[in-house]
Motif scaffolding. Structure first.
Motif, PDB file in Angstrom:
ATOM      1  N   ILE A 293       0.842  -1.195   0.000  1.00  0.00           N
ATOM      2  CA  ILE A 293       0.000   0.000   0.000  1.00  0.00           C
ATOM      3  C   ILE A 293       0.881   1.250   0.000  1.00  0.00           C
ATOM      4  CG2 ILE A 293      -1.716   1.327   1.304  1.00  0.00           C
ATOM      5  CD1 ILE A 293      -2.797  -1.382   2.325  1.00  0.00           C
ATOM      6  N   GLU A 294       0.675   2.080  -0.994  1.00  0.00           N
ATOM      7  CA  GLU A 294       1.452   3.305  -1.139  1.00  0.00           C
ATOM      8  C   GLU A 294       0.718   4.498  -0.530  1.00  0.00           C
ATOM      9  OE1 GLU A 294       2.289   5.093  -5.184  1.00  0.00           O
ATOM     10  OE2 GLU A 294       4.169   4.008  -4.822  1.00  0.00           O
ATOM     11  N   LYS A 295      -0.585   4.566  -0.820  1.00  0.00           N
ATOM     12  CA  LYS A 295      -1.397   5.641  -0.249  1.00  0.00           C
ATOM     13  C   LYS A 295      -2.878   5.276  -0.354  1.00  0.00           C
ATOM     14  CE  LYS A 295      -0.999   8.162  -4.637  1.00  0.00           C
ATOM     15  NZ  LYS A 295      -0.639   9.424  -5.284  1.00  0.00           N
ATOM     16  N   ILE A 296      -3.672   5.973   0.441  1.00  0.00           N
ATOM     17  CA  ILE A 296      -5.128   5.817   0.394  1.00  0.00           C
ATOM     18  C   ILE A 296      -5.700   7.180   0.035  1.00  0.00           C
ATOM     19  CG2 ILE A 296      -7.199   5.231   1.707  1.00  0.00           C
ATOM     20  CD1 ILE A 296      -5.432   3.436   3.465  1.00  0.00           C
ATOM     21  N   VAL A 297      -6.423   7.236  -1.074  1.00  0.00           N
ATOM     22  CA  VAL A 297      -6.931   8.517  -1.568  1.00  0.00           C
ATOM     23  C   VAL A 297      -8.456   8.484  -1.653  1.00  0.00           C
ATOM     24  CG1 VAL A 297      -4.827   9.007  -2.898  1.00  0.00           C
ATOM     25  CG2 VAL A 297      -6.713   7.778  -3.985  1.00  0.00           C
ATOM     26  N   PRO A 298      -9.109   9.659  -1.571  1.00  0.00           N
ATOM     27  CA  PRO A 298     -10.568   9.698  -1.731  1.00  0.00           C
ATOM     28  C   PRO A 298     -10.949   9.325  -3.156  1.00  0.00           C
ATOM     29  CG  PRO A 298      -9.704  11.779  -0.855  1.00  0.00           C
ATOM     30  CD  PRO A 298      -8.539  10.987  -1.321  1.00  0.00           C
ATOM     31  N   ARG A 299     -12.022   8.560  -3.286  1.00  0.00           N
ATOM     32  CA  ARG A 299     -12.534   8.205  -4.616  1.00  0.00           C
ATOM     33  C   ARG A 299     -13.680   9.173  -4.945  1.00  0.00           C
ATOM     34  NH1 ARG A 299     -12.646   3.162  -7.431  1.00  0.00           N
ATOM     35  NH2 ARG A 299     -12.050   2.031  -5.546  1.00  0.00           N
ATOM     36  N   THR A 300     -13.485   9.963  -5.954  1.00  0.00           N
ATOM     37  CA  THR A 300     -14.492  10.980  -6.289  1.00  0.00           C
ATOM     38  C   THR A 300     -15.567  10.385  -7.201  1.00  0.00           C
ATOM     39  OG1 THR A 300     -13.042  11.701  -8.082  1.00  0.00           O
ATOM     40  CG2 THR A 300     -12.959  12.963  -6.037  1.00  0.00           C
ATOM     41  N   ARG A 301     -16.829  10.657  -6.852  1.00  0.00           N
ATOM     42  CA  ARG A 301     -17.964  10.219  -7.668  1.00  0.00           C
ATOM     43  C   ARG A 301     -18.314  11.328  -8.644  1.00  0.00           C
ATOM     44  NH1 ARG A 301     -22.732   9.840  -4.875  1.00  0.00           N
ATOM     45  NH2 ARG A 301     -23.874   8.571  -6.340  1.00  0.00           N
ATOM     46  N   ASN A 302     -18.180  11.041  -9.918  1.00  0.00           N
ATOM     47  CA  ASN A 302     -18.529  12.045 -10.927  1.00  0.00           C
ATOM     48  C   ASN A 302     -19.880  11.714 -11.565  1.00  0.00           C
ATOM     49  OD1 ASN A 302     -18.011  10.032 -12.925  1.00  0.00           O
ATOM     50  ND2 ASN A 302     -15.822  10.537 -12.844  1.00  0.00           N
ATOM     51  N   ASP A 303     -20.276  12.504 -12.558  1.00  0.00           N
ATOM     52  CA  ASP A 303     -21.577  12.293 -13.201  1.00  0.00           C
ATOM     53  C   ASP A 303     -21.671  10.936 -13.892  1.00  0.00           C
ATOM     54  OD1 ASP A 303     -22.764  14.559 -12.349  1.00  0.00           O
ATOM     55  OD2 ASP A 303     -23.079  15.459 -14.324  1.00  0.00           O
TER      56      ASP A 303
END
Length: 558
Positions: free
Chosen positions: A382-392
């Motif tokens: 694991i390198e990093k944990i990032v927010p997953r953005t919900r797009n249209d």
């Protein structure tokens, strides 16, 4: 005047009856018995824990209260010792081989006789099967059944988790043999009595790392009644054509229930030949599908629908990121690469906006919770944990799938056949009261009524979305609700504000969806679908049985 003190033993003398439950160990050596009747846990001191293991089912007798006032128990009988592997590191101390469990709740190392180490080397992570249980004056003894590798090997944490939580990860020989017999592509005989949709430009829209494509979509403007609207097609992989009820593949799929997703690895519900091949709606190949063909009004209401088996040909494999970029700029570089499909995507976006209006009119709950994505390096760490953005693009597919799922539930309900519904009931009176107290304490300035509607939750979420503590408030709103369950008894979906709802859109990775497909096909064929006598999943079934037993307990009993 002196008042005589009662001893702790005397105060709990009436609690000396025997109680059943499951042991939960603690890394410090003591443990607790989680009672079957749902009452408070019983503390088990370290000396008593020496004869039992984490997860054992036991019968205990309360003998006293400890200094904190907690009931303390003595184990009188081990009712059941689950057949479970113990994962840990093989160590050698003073010539003695032992395995130190990775899960510290086990509390004791497992002795390994010299001839039972197999090919394992010191320091490696291994799987142990117990051959002798622990006793008050003796450690557990076991033998090594599997060597997982070195502790710092890439993906080791996944290997441990799979075995620790009993995730079925090996298909039976019968299942694999049956999968090998399946064709590599759609045959002429498979196309009989199916609608040919190969000329319809259906496309898939998924994440960058997706490998199994359950669903494809297409939309075009259409006249609905006297007004304008859209024809929306949701095509779903026809898994039930290849996975027959009660077959070896079906039994393994039932046991797994879902695909399990880890970073960089998927444990599929179906063998790879099906999940990534024959059933997956891969681009530019023919595939069998079940179609929900809908007419949607300008107000986002489904005016009419029909289900039918079809043959399709995916005209493109899109990613969410790509579709979002095209919708944001129809003259941009992404759009120029996909000129032929831009108009179709704009139609999908238009029907999505109409469905969104209908969702808002229903008052469905739509919390903007932050999902996370785990990014791994080349070695799988694991390198990093990032927010997953919900797009249209995410929301577009979500609304199309919701529409198909609602039609599926309505079709089953009207067909009069036993089926499986996804039911989400409103918050219990107790949780309502807790939420009201929380909202008051947080000075939200809004609350919920005695018989709340989902729109009340959505209104609070909207009103608080810009507050610094919005995430916490939305989490509390979510936790106040009950968990959604699968059941043949429909009582609606509170959160989505639907009278009937089910899961139809992911049969490659979810067994309930496969069942729903079979019921829909039975209704179309004017036959009756009967659930086969399949193996019963042990732990999940036992938990469900206990929960159902508690629900139907006599009035006034717990």
């Amino acid at each position: 005047m002196y008042i005589k003190k009662t001893t702790p033993e005397a105060s709990v003398a009436h609690l000396s009856s025997e109680i059943e439950g499951s042991v939960q160990g603690h890394r410090d050596g003591h443990g607790f018995v989680i009672r079957d009747d749902g009452e408070g846990d019983i503390y088990i001191p370290p000396n008593e824990m020496r004869a039992v293991l984490h997860k054992d089912r036991v019968r205990v007798r309360i003998v006293r209260q400890d200094r904190r006032g907690r009931p303390e128990g003595r184990v009188v009988e081990i009712i059941e010792r689950p057949v479970q592997p113990i994962i840990g590191r093989l160590l050698q101390e003073s010539g003695v081989w032992l395995v130190a469990p990775e899960d510290k709740r086990y509390g004791q190392d497992v002795l390994i006789p010299k001839g039972a180490t197999g090919a394992a080397k010191p320091g490696q992570v291994v799987v142990v099967e117990l051959t002798e249980p622990p006793a008050l004056f003796g450690q557990p003894v076991g033998r090594i059944t599997e060597v997982l590798g070195e502790v710092d090997d890439p993906g080791m944490e996944i290997e441990i988790a799979v075995r620790k939580y009993g995730v079925p990860h090996e298909f039976s020989a019968e299942c694999l043999a049956q999968a090998r017999e399946l064709p590599d592509k759609v045959r002429a005989q498979d196309k009989k009595r199916r609608v040919d949709l190969t000329d319809v430009p259906l496309v898939t829209i998924d994440g960058e790392d997706a490998r199994d494509f359950d669903d494809a979509v297409y939309c075009e403007p259409a006249k609905v009644g006297r007004g304008k609207g859209w024809r929306l097609l949701v095509a779903i992989a026809d898994v039930s054509h290849y996975v027959e009820t009660g077959s070896a593949i079906d039994i393994d799929a039932y046991d797994r229930a879902t695909s399990v997703y880890f970073p960089r690895r998927v444990i599929p519900m179906l063998p790879e030949k099906l999940s990534n091949g024959l059933c997956s709606l891969n681009p530019e190949v023919e595939r069998l599908c079940m179609v929900c063909d809908m007419l949607v009004t300008a107000k986002g209401e489904v005016h009419a629908y029909q289900f039918y088996p079809a043959v399709m040909f995916s005209h493109a494999r899109f990613t969410y990121t790509e579709v979002a970029a095209i919708l944001a700029n129809t003259r941009g570089p992404e759009a120029s690469k996909r000129k032929d499909r831009v108009k179709d995507l704009l139609n999908l976006h238009d029907v999505y906006r109409a469905l969104l209006i209908a969702r808002q009119q229903r008052g469905a709950v739509d919390f903007e919770t932050t999902e996370t994505q785990i990014i791994c390096d080349e070695n799988g760490r694991i390198e990093k944990i990032v927010p997953r953005t919900r797009n249209d693009a995410h929301k577009l597919i979500e609304e199309a799938m919701l529409a198909a799922n609602v039609c599926s539930a309505d079709f089953i309900a009207q067909g009069g056949q036993p089926g499986l519904f996804r039911v989400h009931e409103g918050p219990t009176p107790e949780k309502q009261e807790i939420l009201r107290g929380y909202l008051k304490a947080m000075a939200v300035g809004m609350t919920i009524g005695d018989n709340p509607h989902p729109s009340e939750f959505q209104a609070i979420a909207e009103a608080t979305k810009d507050r610094p503590d919005a995430q916490q408030i939305h989490t509390m709103l979510l936790r106040s609700m009950q968990q959604a369950i699968y059941t043949p008894v429909n009582s609606g979906h509170f959160g989505l504000a639907f009278q009937a709802y089910t899961h139809f859109t992911s049969p490659i990775r979810r067994y309930p969806d496969l069942l729903v497909h079979r019921v829909i096909k039975a209704i179309l064929g004017k036959s009756k679908y009967k659930l086969p006598a399949l193996p019963t999943p042990g732990e999940a079934h036992a938990k469900l049985a206990k929960r159902l037993a508690a629900r139907v307990a006599a009035p006034g009993t717990k």
